[in-house]
Design a protein around this motif. Structure first.
Motif: not given
Ligand code: FES
Ligand SMILES: [Fe+2]
Length: 351
Positions: A120-142
């Motif tokens: 966008g032309e507007g200010a980048a809003d980090e709050g709009l990033m998609p979030s992936v639950p459990s990513y990088g947590e122990a017990g989860w394979e990626i």
């Protein structure tokens, strides 16, 4: 009824889009068209990822034909060097850097193994990033670095991804489950989009479920939920829990659970970058299983691409999108309407 195909609709620009896997962006600049804009991705000497318009302000040479050198991205024509903010940091043969010597820069974030760009032309809003639950947590394979180039507008892809009914037929050799054929799909709103889901209740666990968790002699309930998050993220949340158990995140995470993410980045009006990421809480560290799973996911997404690309060609040929409507269209239609509204808001903001 007859719905027209419209390939002149704009994109939602004030958003983050997956531009490339971190592993793809290294010693050489990478050209990638995003929302119909030419972008070059590269790394600064300290490893920071940069995304610039793929065009040198001097004679419009694509910067992707240059190289990572002299402390930034060096144009392959006369050697001007740009940093990740788009500022020119050196010009061979002259000391003065004119104020017009700038490349357009797109803000970037590196997360989930991907480099994301704000288009966008507007200010980048980090709050709009998609979030992936459990990513990088122990017990989860990626499983990451999944990428396919799809020959359809991203709206056709979203229709496909919000349409659980097609799996029985299009994917009969991979993920199709004839038992699910006649179980109706429920649709509900979520914070940033919607989900189409069904529970298949009181069925025997599959051999894979049984290998992954001890369900005893008991039967299971299986959830398949197709999520859409504005403007172009989709994920399928599959959970297998003991039959009748409470349907909470806690119970589902203690059962067999899988998140299958697709980050769609429009390339042009008729093509889409299809980035996929798969997370699961079973068979962690099992490389042979990973290889098999990757192969079957790729095959499934290929099947979708063949169909979506053929539909794209037919829509272009006829100017039509659909001539009749079915009950199964509810979730895809809602998703497309949400995109339409978001494009309007985005364009109003830009104006
Ligand atoms: S075209 Fe890039 S430096 Fe001349
Ligand atoms: Fe599919």
């Amino acid at each position: 009824m007859s719905l027209k195909a419209d390939f002149t609709q704009g994109f939602v620009r004030n958003q983050w889009y997956a531009a490339g896997w971190s592993a793809e962006i290294g010693a050489r600049p990478l050209a990638r068209r995003i929302l119909d804009l030419p972008v070059v991705l590269f790394r600064m000497p300290d490893g920071t990822a940069g995304a610039l318009e793929d065009q040198c302000p001097h004679r419009l040479a694509p910067l992707s034909l240059g190289e990572c050198a002299d402390g930034g991205l060096r144009c392959g024509y006369h050697g001007m060097v740009f940093d990740h903010s788009g500022a020119c940091i050196s010009i061979p043969g002259q000391d003065v850097i004119p104020p017009t010597a700038r490349a357009r820069a797109y803000p970037t974030i590196e997360r989930y193994g991907l480099v994301w760009v704000w288009t966008g032309e507007g200010a980048a809003d980090e709050g709009l990033m998609p979030s992936v639950p459990s990513y990088g947590e122990a017990g989860w394979e990626i499983l990451e670095n999944g990428y396919q180039h799809h020959g359809a507008n991203y709206r056709i892809e979203i229709e496909n991804l919000m349409d659980p009914a097609h799996t029985t037929f299009l994917h009969k050799e991979t993920i199709g489950n004839p038992a699910a054929k006649n179980i109706p799909v429920e649709v509900s709103r979520t914070e940033h989009g919607l989900k189409a889901f069904r529970w298949i209740e009181n069925i025997p666990p599959t051999p894979l479920d049984r290998e992954s968790r001890d369900f005893g002699d008991g039967r299971v309930d299986r959830q398949i939920a197709f999520h859409f998050q504005l403007p172009a993220t989709s994920f399928v949340d599959i959970a297998v829990i003991p039959a009748g158990a409470e349907r909470s995140d806690q119970t589902m995470n203690a059962g067999v659970r899988t998140y299958s993410y697709k980050f769609l980045t429009p390339e042009t009006q008729s093509t889409t970058h299809f980035f996929w990421l798969h997370i699961r809480n079973f068979r962690v560290g099992d490389d042979a299983f990973n290889t098999k799973l990757r192969g079957s996911l790729e095959k499934t997404f290929d099947e979708d691409n063949v169909m979506a690309s053929a539909i794209q060609r037919e829509q272009e040929r006829t100017g039509l999108r659909q001539k009749t409507a079915l009950a199964i269209d509810r979730a895809p239609m809602m998703a497309l309407r949400m995109i339409d509204r978001m494009v309007e808001e985005d364009q109003a903001k830009a104006a």
